[in-house]
Design an enzyme around this catalytic site. Structure first.
Site, PDB file in Angstrom:
ATOM      1  N   ASP A 125       2.124   5.033   3.477  1.00 34.99           N
ATOM      2  CA  ASP A 125       3.111   5.882   2.808  1.00 34.99           C
ATOM      3  C   ASP A 125       3.586   5.237   1.507  1.00 34.99           C
ATOM      4  O   ASP A 125       4.322   4.247   1.527  1.00 34.99           O
ATOM      5  CB  ASP A 125       4.291   6.110   3.743  1.00 34.99           C
ATOM      6  CG  ASP A 125       5.362   7.011   3.144  1.00 34.99           C
ATOM      7  OD1 ASP A 125       5.054   7.724   2.174  1.00 34.99           O
ATOM      8  OD2 ASP A 125       6.499   6.991   3.655  1.00 34.99           O
ATOM      9  N   ASP A 332       3.218  10.689  -3.614  1.00 35.66           N
ATOM     10  CA  ASP A 332       3.595  10.277  -2.260  1.00 35.66           C
ATOM     11  C   ASP A 332       2.466  10.556  -1.278  1.00 35.66           C
ATOM     12  O   ASP A 332       2.220  11.700  -0.900  1.00 35.66           O
ATOM     13  CB  ASP A 332       4.866  11.027  -1.850  1.00 35.66           C
ATOM     14  CG  ASP A 332       5.406  10.585  -0.495  1.00 35.66           C
ATOM     15  OD1 ASP A 332       4.830   9.663   0.110  1.00 35.66           O
ATOM     16  OD2 ASP A 332       6.414  11.162  -0.056  1.00 35.66           O
TER      17      ASP A 332
END
Length: 539
Positions: A125, A332
């Site tokens: 992430d 992201d």
């Protein structure tokens, strides 16, 4: 004048030279290929190994050219090491990542920590900054679930690791935590990290243990690096529903993130890359700065010292429509789909819809607003080409802006949706807009780089992507209908999770060979190794 040492390319072609003074006192050199008979005779006269054995590889044969290529590649590898100040590292079980539709469509990698080592399937992430694993669970995702197929997860045990240390409130590592809540009675350093999803968070306390990495692509030289991560006692929200059920590694620019730790130790350049394959596989390489051919745009540096990867976009090109609306967006990898704020969302979807011919439909089971049904017998989708214009003028290509919709009955594609979600004030470039690209997060130069890339071969690619080859993800929290309604409205259907295969145990020092993700069977085997192999540490 350049010295001979500044000409490293010479050994690629030549090994020996003959110097001679000829008439007119002119200095001349005779160059000979390293696989020539003269060079072989010279090497043997000096008691050196023969540079070429014609009895094994006759000149002009396939073996001869294979040997030439092998030699050149070896030298190129040496030269890259000479001109690269730091190395590239990946996880000890390999640099492959895998996006699993049944687990919120995040990219996962096999991560190993502790002594003896404990192995986990961890979500990667770039939109958060802390690494955590399920541990001492009060409220964690189940270890077994239909979402996991035959896989069975485990939790991290600090007591079972001889190298595990609890981080105390008064330690310097605890002070590096962006948000910590030490009280007068606290001894362990607590953490809480909140995610964008509704009521989604992880909390617990910090520990330090060794993380196993491998140098380069071979996976032979493993190293143990002490890192600080969260012992995640309580997870909430989507973390209990299939998102990152076995841990999450935040890769943002925080002091405790793994890329920062490796860079601070001088092991790598302060950079890493994530490659997102269109078939749900990918690659992660710590220290990778990309290539000279990649496009780049500056990362936003703000007064709040935000640890996230934010870029400025100066417009969009959607087929024959152009928008000059400027906005900032976070890149992201932890977001399954791209999210655009109201105005940008409206401009994007309107321009896209005006350039497609399929009939629009809506389905309350789908999170997407703009979906289109294929006509009977339709085999081709004609859609607008999409690019974002970044600060500096580089075009960021969106190679897969649509999400194909499959029939649950026969798995045939029967529609597609624009893979964008609407927000009031947040712009996020999610995984679906990163597919078929290698994204370089260069924190040293503070730039984001990208290049159309083949994650398997490790080479740039110019092959046009095809949307029809991409399976439709099942968005987190969405349960597909059991059958296609009589109206033939398309319903999203995700492929089944990989199944396990037989396997033999391996020792820590004998890591399983790098498994190619070119087929789903290999991917299934790679995942099976994670959970059903018992590793034993040996010095």
């Amino acid at each position: 004048m350049a010295s001979l040492s500044s000409l490293p390319f010479l050994p690629l072609l030549f090994t020996a030279t003959t110097f001679a003074l000829v008439a007119g006192d002119t200095f001349s050199l005779d160059f000979h290929h390293r696989f020539s008979y003269k060079v072989r005779q010279w090497a043997e006269s000096q008691g050196l190994p023969a540079t070429w054995r014609p009895e094994e590889a006759p000149e002009g044969s396939v073996e001869y050219y294979k040997e030439l290529v092998r030699h050149d590649r070896a030298l190129l590898s040496q030269h890259r090491q000479l001109i690269t100040s730091t190395d590239v590292y990946n996880f000890a079980m390999g640099n492959e990542t895998l996006s699993l539709p049944s687990l919120a469509y995040l990219h996962y990698a096999i991560v190993t920590v502790g002594t003896p080592n404990q192995t986990f399937l961890v979500a990667m992430d770039t939109g958060s900054d802390l690494f955590w694993l399920p541990c001492n669970c009060v409220e964690c995702a189940p270890l077994k679930s239909p979402l996991y197929g035959d896989l069975e997860f485990s939790t991290y045990s600090s007591n079972a690791s001889s190298t595990s240390k609890t981080i105390s409130c008064g330690s310097s590592q605890c002070s590096l935590l962006a948000k910590q809540d030490c009280t007068g009675t606290s001894t362990d350093c607590p953490y809480t990290i909140n995610y964008l999803g509704a009521n989604t968070s992880s909390s617990g306390f910090l520990v330090e243990d060794v993380l196993y990495l491998a140098k380069g692509d071979t996976g032979v030289d493993t190293v143990e690096i002490p890192v600080v991560f969260g012992c995640g006692e309580v997870q909430t929200g989507s973390l209990l529903e299939g998102s990152a059920p076995n841990g999450l590694m935040g890769l943002a620019m925080d002091n405790l993130s793994v890329p920062t730790v490796l860079a601070n130790k001088g092991m790598i350049s302060d950079s890493f890359s994530l490659c997102f394959g269109a078939d749900d596989s990918g690659r992660l390489n710590f220290g990778d700065k990309g290539s000279s051919d990649q496009s780049e745009t500056p990362l936003v540096v703000d007064n709040d010292n935000s640890p996230y990867y934010i870029i400025n976009l100066e417009g969009m090109v959607i087929g024959n429509a152009t928008s000059d609306t400027s906005f900032a967006a976070m890149v992201d990898s932890g977001a399954s789909f791209t999210i655009l704020a109201d105005q940008i969302y409206k401009e994007f979807t309107t321009a896209f819809t005006e350039q497609v011919t399929e009939t629009q439909f809506s389905d309350p089971n789908l999170p997407f607003e703009y979906c289109y049904q294929l006509s009977a017998g339709q085999t081709e989708i004609i859609r607008p080409i999409v690019n974002f214009t970044t600060k500096g003028g580089s075009q960021f290509p969106v190679l897969h802006p649509i999400v194909p919709i499959l029939s649950k009955r026969n798995q045939e594609q029967i529609g597609y949706c624009i893979g964008v979600l609407q927000s009031t004030n947040i712009n996020i470039i999610g995984q679906n807009f990163l597919r078929d690209l290698r994204i370089v997060f260069d924190r040293e130069k503070m730039v984001l780089g990208w290049e159309q890339f083949d994650c398997y071969s490790g080479k740039s690619s110019t092959t046009p992507p095809t949307d029809k080859t991409v399976f439709a993800p099942s968005p987190a929290g969405h349960t597909p209908a059991t059958q296609v309604p009589s109206t033939q409205t398309p319903v999203a259907q995700a492929p089944a999770p990989p199944q396990s295969e037989a396997n033999q145990p391996h020792r820590l020092k004998s890591w399983a060979p790098e498994l190619s993700p070119s087929t789903m069977s290999n991917t299934a085997l790679c995942l099976f190794l994670l959970f059903f192999v018992n590793f034993f540490y040996s010095d």
